[in-house]
Design a protein around this motif. Structure first.
Motif, PDB file in Angstrom:
ATOM      1  N   LEU A 155       0.821  -1.209   0.000  1.00  0.00           N
ATOM      2  CA  LEU A 155       0.000   0.000   0.000  1.00  0.00           C
ATOM      3  C   LEU A 155       0.856   1.260   0.000  1.00  0.00           C
ATOM      4  CD1 LEU A 155      -2.831  -1.077   2.463  1.00  0.00           C
ATOM      5  CD2 LEU A 155      -3.067  -0.590   0.026  1.00  0.00           C
ATOM      6  N   ARG A 156       1.946   1.254   0.774  1.00  0.00           N
ATOM      7  CA  ARG A 156       2.800   2.436   0.790  1.00  0.00           C
ATOM      8  C   ARG A 156       3.494   2.648  -0.546  1.00  0.00           C
ATOM      9  NH1 ARG A 156       6.669   1.898   5.632  1.00  0.00           N
ATOM     10  NH2 ARG A 156       6.066  -0.298   5.595  1.00  0.00           N
ATOM     11  N   VAL A 157       4.005   1.565  -1.129  1.00  0.00           N
ATOM     12  CA  VAL A 157       4.667   1.683  -2.429  1.00  0.00           C
ATOM     13  C   VAL A 157       3.671   2.129  -3.493  1.00  0.00           C
ATOM     14  CG1 VAL A 157       5.766   0.365  -4.285  1.00  0.00           C
ATOM     15  CG2 VAL A 157       6.510   0.047  -1.922  1.00  0.00           C
ATOM     16  N   ALA A 158       2.484   1.513  -3.507  1.00  0.00           N
ATOM     17  CA  ALA A 158       1.484   1.860  -4.523  1.00  0.00           C
ATOM     18  C   ALA A 158       1.011   3.298  -4.371  1.00  0.00           C
ATOM     19  CB  ALA A 158       0.300   0.901  -4.430  1.00  0.00           C
ATOM     20  N   ALA A 159       0.778   3.739  -3.132  1.00  0.00           N
ATOM     21  CA  ALA A 159       0.301   5.104  -2.913  1.00  0.00           C
ATOM     22  C   ALA A 159       1.359   6.129  -3.300  1.00  0.00           C
ATOM     23  CB  ALA A 159      -0.111   5.282  -1.459  1.00  0.00           C
ATOM     24  N   LEU A 160       2.619   5.887  -2.912  1.00  0.00           N
ATOM     25  CA  LEU A 160       3.679   6.818  -3.280  1.00  0.00           C
ATOM     26  C   LEU A 160       3.902   6.849  -4.791  1.00  0.00           C
ATOM     27  CD1 LEU A 160       6.376   6.281  -0.487  1.00  0.00           C
ATOM     28  CD2 LEU A 160       5.044   8.350  -0.927  1.00  0.00           C
ATOM     29  N   ALA A 161       3.811   5.694  -5.438  1.00  0.00           N
ATOM     30  CA  ALA A 161       3.949   5.649  -6.893  1.00  0.00           C
ATOM     31  C   ALA A 161       2.827   6.422  -7.571  1.00  0.00           C
ATOM     32  CB  ALA A 161       3.948   4.200  -7.375  1.00  0.00           C
ATOM     33  N   SER A 162       1.618   6.323  -7.017  1.00  0.00           N
ATOM     34  CA  SER A 162       0.484   7.067  -7.566  1.00  0.00           C
ATOM     35  C   SER A 162       0.690   8.567  -7.416  1.00  0.00           C
ATOM     36  CB  SER A 162      -0.801   6.630  -6.851  1.00  0.00           C
ATOM     37  OG  SER A 162      -1.913   7.369  -7.298  1.00  0.00           O
ATOM     38  N   ILE A 163       1.185   8.996  -6.254  1.00  0.00           N
ATOM     39  CA  ILE A 163       1.460  10.416  -6.039  1.00  0.00           C
ATOM     40  C   ILE A 163       2.541  10.905  -7.003  1.00  0.00           C
ATOM     41  CG2 ILE A 163       2.363  12.103  -4.375  1.00  0.00           C
ATOM     42  CD1 ILE A 163       1.151  10.279  -2.163  1.00  0.00           C
ATOM     43  N   LEU A 164       3.584  10.095  -7.183  1.00  0.00           N
ATOM     44  CA  LEU A 164       4.702  10.466  -8.062  1.00  0.00           C
ATOM     45  C   LEU A 164       4.213  10.638  -9.499  1.00  0.00           C
ATOM     46  CD1 LEU A 164       8.207   8.775  -7.841  1.00  0.00           C
ATOM     47  CD2 LEU A 164       7.314   9.727  -9.952  1.00  0.00           C
ATOM     48  N   GLU A 165       3.402   9.706  -9.955  1.00  0.00           N
ATOM     49  CA  GLU A 165       2.911   9.775 -11.336  1.00  0.00           C
ATOM     50  C   GLU A 165       1.978  10.958 -11.549  1.00  0.00           C
ATOM     51  OE1 GLU A 165       1.147   5.944 -11.769  1.00  0.00           O
ATOM     52  OE2 GLU A 165       2.997   4.995 -12.485  1.00  0.00           O
ATOM     53  N   ALA A 166       1.203  11.293 -10.508  1.00  0.00           N
ATOM     54  CA  ALA A 166       0.207  12.355 -10.661  1.00  0.00           C
ATOM     55  C   ALA A 166       0.780  13.749 -10.451  1.00  0.00           C
ATOM     56  CB  ALA A 166      -0.950  12.129  -9.687  1.00  0.00           C
ATOM     57  N   ALA A 167       1.763  13.876  -9.555  1.00  0.00           N
ATOM     58  CA  ALA A 167       2.226  15.219  -9.179  1.00  0.00           C
ATOM     59  C   ALA A 167       3.722  15.435  -9.336  1.00  0.00           C
ATOM     60  CB  ALA A 167       1.813  15.523  -7.739  1.00  0.00           C
ATOM     61  N   GLY A 168       4.489  14.393  -9.632  1.00  0.00           N
ATOM     62  CA  GLY A 168       5.909  14.571  -9.853  1.00  0.00           C
ATOM     63  C   GLY A 168       6.782  14.196  -8.667  1.00  0.00           C
ATOM     64  N   ALA A 169       8.088  14.218  -8.905  1.00  0.00           N
ATOM     65  CA  ALA A 169       9.063  13.743  -7.927  1.00  0.00           C
ATOM     66  C   ALA A 169       9.082  14.588  -6.659  1.00  0.00           C
ATOM     67  CB  ALA A 169      10.464  13.723  -8.554  1.00  0.00           C
ATOM     68  N   TRP A 170       9.061  15.911  -6.814  1.00  0.00           N
ATOM     69  CA  TRP A 170       9.124  16.765  -5.630  1.00  0.00           C
ATOM     70  C   TRP A 170       7.901  16.564  -4.730  1.00  0.00           C
ATOM     71  CZ3 TRP A 170      13.340  19.355  -4.104  1.00  0.00           C
ATOM     72  CH2 TRP A 170      14.337  19.580  -5.051  1.00  0.00           C
ATOM     73  N   ALA A 171       6.746  16.452  -5.334  1.00  0.00           N
ATOM     74  CA  ALA A 171       5.522  16.259  -4.554  1.00  0.00           C
ATOM     75  C   ALA A 171       5.545  14.935  -3.802  1.00  0.00           C
ATOM     76  CB  ALA A 171       4.301  16.317  -5.471  1.00  0.00           C
ATOM     77  N   ALA A 172       6.045  13.885  -4.443  1.00  0.00           N
ATOM     78  CA  ALA A 172       6.116  12.586  -3.777  1.00  0.00           C
ATOM     79  C   ALA A 172       7.078  12.634  -2.594  1.00  0.00           C
ATOM     80  CB  ALA A 172       6.544  11.508  -4.771  1.00  0.00           C
ATOM     81  N   ALA A 173       8.212  13.316  -2.779  1.00  0.00           N
ATOM     82  CA  ALA A 173       9.163  13.446  -1.677  1.00  0.00           C
ATOM     83  C   ALA A 173       8.557  14.243  -0.528  1.00  0.00           C
ATOM     84  CB  ALA A 173      10.447  14.126  -2.175  1.00  0.00           C
ATOM     85  N   VAL A 174       7.794  15.268  -0.858  1.00  0.00           N
ATOM     86  CA  VAL A 174       7.129  16.058   0.179  1.00  0.00           C
ATOM     87  C   VAL A 174       6.086  15.223   0.914  1.00  0.00           C
ATOM     88  CG1 VAL A 174       5.504  17.968   0.526  1.00  0.00           C
ATOM     89  CG2 VAL A 174       7.555  18.319  -0.852  1.00  0.00           C
ATOM     90  N   ALA A 175       5.395  14.336   0.210  1.00  0.00           N
ATOM     91  CA  ALA A 175       4.406  13.465   0.850  1.00  0.00           C
ATOM     92  C   ALA A 175       5.056  12.606   1.933  1.00  0.00           C
ATOM     93  CB  ALA A 175       3.722  12.591  -0.191  1.00  0.00           C
ATOM     94  N   VAL A 176       6.256  12.120   1.660  1.00  0.00           N
ATOM     95  CA  VAL A 176       6.986  11.325   2.641  1.00  0.00           C
ATOM     96  C   VAL A 176       7.268  12.158   3.892  1.00  0.00           C
ATOM     97  CG1 VAL A 176       9.167  10.145   3.111  1.00  0.00           C
ATOM     98  CG2 VAL A 176       8.008   9.788   0.923  1.00  0.00           C
ATOM     99  N   ILE A 177       7.719  13.392   3.675  1.00  0.00           N
ATOM    100  CA  ILE A 177       8.045  14.268   4.807  1.00  0.00           C
ATOM    101  C   ILE A 177       6.785  14.687   5.561  1.00  0.00           C
ATOM    102  CG2 ILE A 177       8.996  16.523   5.421  1.00  0.00           C
ATOM    103  CD1 ILE A 177      10.966  16.170   3.087  1.00  0.00           C
ATOM    104  N   ALA A 178       5.696  14.952   4.836  1.00  0.00           N
ATOM    105  CA  ALA A 178       4.456  15.404   5.477  1.00  0.00           C
ATOM    106  C   ALA A 178       3.845  14.315   6.346  1.00  0.00           C
ATOM    107  CB  ALA A 178       3.455  15.840   4.402  1.00  0.00           C
TER     108      ALA A 178
END
Length: 288
Positions: A150-173
């Motif tokens: 679930l974590r891998v799939a959700a982060l991959a979905s965020i990365l595809e939809a919003a880009g690398a910076w947004a996915a990295a920010v999701a991890v920090i948030a």
């Protein structure tokens, strides 16, 4: 009530715990980093025993800052892998792997033990006994696999939809709030055991837990607003995380009589998944 008053009246000064003292933000942050991760932090001015259990009555006010530091290696690996052009799934998988290495799989272990104990036993005593067993059973293995997927799939979905910076920010948030949810359970739920890590570090004050949650929300909001992530996704994720933490708190109270360190780890894992899911859902809806 009279018995309790007699015990208090007969207590000696040595029996009465000393009031907690605030060590300062740098020291408190360092203590939380060491406790929640394998990251090496040098001895800071004013620190004594680096290897002893911390006093968690007020020190976890600094947990949100520590959580951001702990999340940075995973966020940077995710960012670097995505910018290097690898697939979203592989970048997300690398980030989750680095997270597990950074924390020593502390929370994953708690999730597995909680799943085995809560679902595998028929009495509170047997459930607690199973949770202390270092072996991973069927329920624990399933919980671990689902958490990782679930974590891998959700982060991959965020990365595809919003880009690398947004996915990295999701991890920090997600890092501060998910750990603060576990702290809230430690502060508000009775301990299921009189021994163990959760009991040994002391019960945080409710004000400490509230402060950590408030600071976590502020940090998560700040990094979200500075990125391409929708604030609605953060709000939805935090609500889902709180709901997940309340569900596991209620289940542990009913099945084993309260919280343990494993339950706190499970709460963190569920809350982290919930926040990623909130971002992914918001981005998915926005893209339609």
């Amino acid at each position: 009530m009279a018995d309790a008053q007699d015990e208090i009246a007969g207590a000696t000064p040595e029996d009465t715990p000393s009031p907690p003292s605030w060590p300062g933000w740098p020291v408190a942050t360092a203590i939380c980093i060491r406790f929640y991760s394998r990251l090496q932090v040098p001895r800071l001015h004013g620190e004594n025993d680096l290897h002893g259990l911390p006093d968690f009555r007020i020190v976890p006010r600094a947990l949100p800052f520590a959580a951001v530091v702990i999340a940075l290696p995973a966020a940077l690996v995710l960012l670097g892998a995505a910018l290097a052009g690898v697939s979203a799934a592989l970048a997300a998988g690398l980030a989750v792997t680095v997270f597990a290495l950074t924390t020593g799989a502390l929370h994953e272990d708690g999730l597995a033990d909680s799943a085995d104990g809560l679902f595998g036993g028929h009495t509170p005593e047997r459930r607690l006994e199973i949770m202390k067993d270092s072996r991973v059973g069927s329920y624990g293995a399933i919980a671990l696999v689902l958490s990782l997927l679930l974590r891998v799939a959700a982060l991959a979905s965020i990365l595809e939809a919003a880009g690398a910076w947004a996915a990295a920010v999701a991890v920090i948030a997600a890092a501060p709030w998910s750990r603060a949810e576990g702290l809230r359970l430690l502060a508000t739920e009775p301990p299921a055991r009189s021994v163990g890590t959760a009991a040994a570090v002391g019960q945080p004050t409710r004000s400490t837990a509230f402060f950590a949650l408030t600071l976590s929300a502020a940090l998560a909001s700040a990094v979200t607003l500075a990125s391409a992530l929708p604030i609605a996704g953060l709000v939805g994720g935090l609500l889902l995380a709180s709901l997940a933490a309340r569900v596991i708190a209620g289940s542990s109270r009913r099945l084993i009589g309260g919280q343990t360190g494993d339950i706190l780890g499970a709460a963190q894992q569920l809350a982290e998944i919930a926040i990623y899911l909130g971002f992914a859902l918001a981005l998915g809806l926005a893209g339609k």
